[in-house]
Design a protein around this motif. Structure first.
Motif, short mmCIF file in Angstrom:
data_model
loop_
_atom_site.label_atom_id
_atom_site.label_comp_id
_atom_site.label_asym_id
_atom_site.label_seq_id
_atom_site.Cartn_x
_atom_site.Cartn_y
_atom_site.Cartn_z
N VAL A 116 -17.44 22.05 6.24
CA VAL A 116 -17.92 22.51 7.54
C VAL A 116 -19.44 22.66 7.52
O VAL A 116 -20.01 23.24 6.59
N PHE A 117 -20.08 22.16 8.57
CA PHE A 117 -21.52 22.35 8.77
C PHE A 117 -21.72 23.14 10.06
O PHE A 117 -21.19 22.77 11.11
N VAL A 118 -22.49 24.23 9.98
CA VAL A 118 -22.81 25.07 11.14
C VAL A 118 -24.31 25.02 11.35
O VAL A 118 -25.08 25.44 10.48
N SER A 119 -24.76 24.51 12.48
CA SER A 119 -26.19 24.54 12.79
C SER A 119 -26.53 25.86 13.47
O SER A 119 -25.68 26.49 14.10
N GLY A 120 -27.77 26.30 13.30
CA GLY A 120 -28.14 27.61 13.84
C GLY A 120 -27.27 28.70 13.24
O GLY A 120 -26.83 29.62 13.93
N ALA A 121 -27.06 28.63 11.94
CA ALA A 121 -26.04 29.45 11.29
C ALA A 121 -26.41 30.92 11.16
O ALA A 121 -25.53 31.75 10.91
N ILE A 135 -21.48 24.94 5.02
CA ILE A 135 -22.93 24.73 4.91
C ILE A 135 -23.58 25.19 6.21
O ILE A 135 -23.06 24.91 7.30
N GLY A 136 -24.72 25.86 6.11
CA GLY A 136 -25.41 26.31 7.30
C GLY A 136 -26.86 25.88 7.31
O GLY A 136 -27.48 25.70 6.26
N SER A 137 -27.41 25.70 8.51
CA SER A 137 -28.85 25.46 8.65
C SER A 137 -29.48 26.67 9.30
O SER A 137 -28.86 27.36 10.13
N ALA A 138 -30.73 26.96 8.92
CA ALA A 138 -31.47 28.08 9.48
C ALA A 138 -32.95 27.75 9.42
O ALA A 138 -33.34 26.68 8.95
N GLY A 139 -33.79 28.70 9.91
CA GLY A 139 -35.20 28.39 10.06
C GLY A 139 -36.14 29.03 9.07
O GLY A 139 -37.36 28.93 9.23
#
Length: 344
Positions: A156-161, A182-186
């Motif tokens: 699983v990939f979550v953007s804006g995690a 997996i997550g993306s963040a800033g």
């Protein structure tokens, strides 16, 4: 019918209204803080004190005259809407009693009045704090469970995690048996937060090189579920990194929402997704009572078993702090869900 009252209420109250429709970046000058008479409940109605307001990035589109949402945007001079939790302080209804804790969508105001059936009574003992009822969990749960159907073996990939929805969606996937989340963040601080406190298996800073490179490195087997809060480059990268037949639950598209319309990231091209047999599944963030109840049951159970963390920030300062809190939320200043303490 008996008119019961908790205590004396003030003759006037404050509410926040839309001062002008948004063009470009959000600032506090978009809002007006206005003093108005405190409403009087009629027979069958209640007066509710707002204790906490919930904030969401979804409000951004409602501030624009040319909003692309399927509901009308707020008009200039209209009270800012949104979810809140409060306490009944006066009741002329047999359905709600003084002291009952309720959820409401009355918006940014210190008090609201209306028919009792417009307020949803909640259990004050179910969660550690009333702000738990303001989580964006119904959106995260519905999208991850019912739309993406994430479960055992999924990557699983979550953007804006690190946001209000993403921080819950990733944990939901883990609770449902996903093999990898997996997550993306800033920022590095948010990456550390996702992995060390929320239990994501991996996370990356989307500013740090091409998103596709990160996904290929972290998920060489291909992602099977994508929960998208951002759109833009992250959507396109997820398509490239997806396994055939992956499910994409589209919750939001911040990259196409923030800034002037002509300056936003282009809308994603769905042709590549179709070529890989990806199920692209956009869904609404407006929920039925049944969906809210399903989330509430799962949320309380997972919390009680220490399988879940509720990431949230409470902004102090009363109702007048709400405009700046929303500005800060859109700038990425917070992790998780954000609420404003109005009373107490």
């Amino acid at each position: 019918m008996t008119d019961s009252t908790m205590s004396t209420t003030p003759d006037t109250m404050w509410e926040v209204r839309l001062a002008k429709h948004l063009k470009g970046d959000l600032g506090t000058d978009t809002f007006d803080l206005v003093q108005v008479p405190t409403p009087e409940p009629a027979t069958g109605e209640v007066l509710v004190r707002t204790d906490y307001l919930g904030l969401s990035v979804a409000y951004l589109e409602m501030l624009r005259a040319d909003s692309r949402l399927p509901i009308p945007p707020w008009e200039v001079g209209q009270r800012i809407g949104g979810g809140a939790v409060g306490t009944v302080v006066r009741s002329i209804s047999a359905d709600l009693a003084v002291g009952d804790q309720v959820c409401t969508v009355a918006g940014w105001c210190e008090y609201s009045a209306g028919p009792a059936d417009q307020y949803r009574k909640v259990d004050p003992d179910l969660f550690p704090s009333p702000v738990h009822y303001l989580s964006q969990g119904p959106t995260a749960y519905y999208g991850m469970s019912e739309i993406a159907k994430a479960g055992a073996g999924d990557v699983v990939f979550v953007s804006g995690a690190a946001g209000g929805v993403g921080s819950l969606a990733g944990q939901i996937a883990k609770c449902q048996g996903a093999a990898k989340v997996i997550g993306s963040a800033g920022s590095q601080a948010k990456i550390d937060y996702l992995v060390e406190e929320l239990g994501f298996d991996a996370a990356f800073d989307y500013h740090d090189g091409p998103v596709l490179d990160h996904l290929r490195d972290l998920a060489p087997e291909g992602i099977t579920v994508f929960f998208d809060n951002v759109g833009g480059e992250q959507f396109d990268a997820a398509v490239e990194a997806a396994a055939p037949g992956a499910r994409f639950a589209l919750c939001g598209a911040l990259s196409t929402q923030i800034g002037y319309h002509e300056d936003r990231f282009p809308e994603p091209d769905l042709a590549a997704a179709a070529a890989k047999g990806i199920e692209v599944l956009p869904f609404s963030t407006y929920h039925t009572p049944e969906q809210i109840a399903a989330w509430t049951e799962r949320f309380s159970t997972w919390l009680s078993k220490d399988r879940f963390v509720f990431p949230h920030t409470i902004v102090e300062g009363g109702l007048s702090a709400a405009p700046q809190a929303l500005v800060s939320l859109l700038k990425g200043s917070y992790k998780g869900n954000v609420s404003v303490r109005v009373a107490g």
